[in-house]
Scaffold this motif. Sequence first.
Motif, PDB file in Angstrom:
ATOM      1  N   THR A  50       9.687   5.028  -1.935  1.00 50.77           N
ATOM      2  CA  THR A  50       9.534   5.803  -0.742  1.00 50.77           C
ATOM      3  C   THR A  50       8.564   6.800  -1.007  1.00 50.77           C
ATOM      4  OG1 THR A  50      11.202   7.145  -1.469  1.00 50.77           O
ATOM      5  CG2 THR A  50      12.146   5.233  -0.206  1.00 50.77           C
ATOM      6  N   LEU A  51       8.128   7.417   0.196  1.00 45.21           N
ATOM      7  CA  LEU A  51       7.155   8.577   0.208  1.00 45.21           C
ATOM      8  C   LEU A  51       7.976   9.674  -0.499  1.00 45.21           C
ATOM      9  CD1 LEU A  51       4.454   9.633   0.702  1.00 45.21           C
ATOM     10  CD2 LEU A  51       5.218  10.058   3.072  1.00 45.21           C
ATOM     11  N   GLU A  52       9.207   9.811  -0.048  1.00 43.06           N
ATOM     12  CA  GLU A  52       9.749  11.312  -0.476  1.00 43.06           C
ATOM     13  C   GLU A  52      10.111  11.027  -2.307  1.00 43.06           C
ATOM     14  OE1 GLU A  52      10.860   8.896   2.031  1.00 43.06           O
ATOM     15  OE2 GLU A  52      10.199  10.459   3.496  1.00 43.06           O
ATOM     16  N   ARG A  55       6.737  11.986  -3.625  1.00 44.08           N
ATOM     17  CA  ARG A  55       6.528  13.258  -3.613  1.00 44.08           C
ATOM     18  C   ARG A  55       7.266  14.157  -4.635  1.00 44.08           C
ATOM     19  NH1 ARG A  55       3.895  16.368  -0.521  1.00 44.08           N
ATOM     20  NH2 ARG A  55       5.402  18.038  -0.444  1.00 44.08           N
ATOM     21  N   ARG A  69       5.385   3.389   2.437  1.00 42.17           N
ATOM     22  CA  ARG A  69       5.124   3.287   3.829  1.00 42.17           C
ATOM     23  C   ARG A  69       5.106   4.746   4.432  1.00 42.17           C
ATOM     24  NH1 ARG A  69       8.673  -1.530   6.314  1.00 42.17           N
ATOM     25  NH2 ARG A  69       7.518  -3.294   5.097  1.00 42.17           N
ATOM     26  N   GLY A  70       4.438   4.993   5.401  1.00 42.25           N
ATOM     27  CA  GLY A  70       4.337   6.286   6.088  1.00 42.25           C
ATOM     28  C   GLY A  70       3.438   6.056   7.161  1.00 42.25           C
ATOM     29  N   HIS A  82       1.647  10.417   5.751  1.00 45.43           N
ATOM     30  CA  HIS A  82       2.654  11.401   5.786  1.00 45.43           C
ATOM     31  C   HIS A  82       4.046  10.766   6.288  1.00 45.43           C
ATOM     32  CE1 HIS A  82       0.331  15.375   6.227  1.00 45.43           C
ATOM     33  NE2 HIS A  82      -0.512  14.352   6.726  1.00 45.43           N
ATOM     34  N   PRO A  83       4.959  11.450   6.383  1.00 45.83           N
ATOM     35  CA  PRO A  83       6.333  10.726   6.707  1.00 45.83           C
ATOM     36  C   PRO A  83       5.987  10.383   8.031  1.00 45.83           C
ATOM     37  CG  PRO A  83       6.842  12.939   5.614  1.00 45.83           C
ATOM     38  CD  PRO A  83       5.434  12.800   5.545  1.00 45.83           C
ATOM     39  N   GLY A  84       6.975   9.727   8.792  1.00 42.64           N
ATOM     40  CA  GLY A  84       6.528   9.391  10.092  1.00 42.64           C
ATOM     41  C   GLY A  84       6.164   8.150  10.545  1.00 42.64           C
ATOM     42  N   VAL A  87       3.932  12.737  13.302  1.00 45.06           N
ATOM     43  CA  VAL A  87       3.464  13.632  12.115  1.00 45.06           C
ATOM     44  C   VAL A  87       3.499  15.226  12.815  1.00 45.06           C
ATOM     45  CG1 VAL A  87       1.659  14.480  10.746  1.00 45.06           C
ATOM     46  CG2 VAL A  87       2.082  11.843  10.950  1.00 45.06           C
ATOM     47  N   GLU A  94       2.824  17.369   3.608  1.00 47.12           N
ATOM     48  CA  GLU A  94       4.256  16.848   3.430  1.00 47.12           C
ATOM     49  C   GLU A  94       4.086  15.548   2.864  1.00 47.12           C
ATOM     50  OE1 GLU A  94       5.854  17.276   7.308  1.00 47.12           O
ATOM     51  OE2 GLU A  94       6.267  19.577   6.710  1.00 47.12           O
ATOM     52  N   GLY A  95       3.098  14.760   2.742  1.00 45.29           N
ATOM     53  CA  GLY A  95       2.727  13.609   1.914  1.00 45.29           C
ATOM     54  C   GLY A  95       1.992  13.593   0.761  1.00 45.29           C
TER      55      GLY A  95
END
Length: 150
Positions: A50-52, A55, A69-70, A82-84, A87, A94-95
């Motif tokens: 995950t992007l989270e 990061r 994914r993002g 980015h998340p989303g 955005v 944030e990504g």
Amino acid sequence: MDVSKGIALALTVWMLVALACLPAHVDGVGIAPNSLGCVGFSPSRALPVTLEALRADPMRYHGRLVRVRGAYVESFEMSALHPGPPVQDPWAAEGVWVNGIPVTALPSEQAVELTGIVAAGRPAFPYGKGHLGQWPAALCVSSIQPLPTP
């Protein structure tokens, strides 16, 4: 301007135009990146992340092939996942920073699944990644899969 400088300038412009006009072809798995420094790999071999998570601990994934994914955002001095979508603030970092996607290959804030190699940054300028070193990691993209907008 002497002739040799004019020829060098014309060749440089021609090469830049040729690179920018490379077709974003579909081979069953999405858009082909421009491969400017990014090696191609099979998305099926990538570690889904995950992007989270990427990061939160970029060093855990440093040098690894991942699939994430993002929402891809591209603009002047901006190429990031980015998340989303949507955005909220593309400059909020944030990504993660993204390398290897051809200019104008995707509309801004396109939902995507990217496969590529992670390069972790250090937390503070000048050791971070991307524009002004403000990003915790960069992804050198080898595969782009556009996704339907949620």
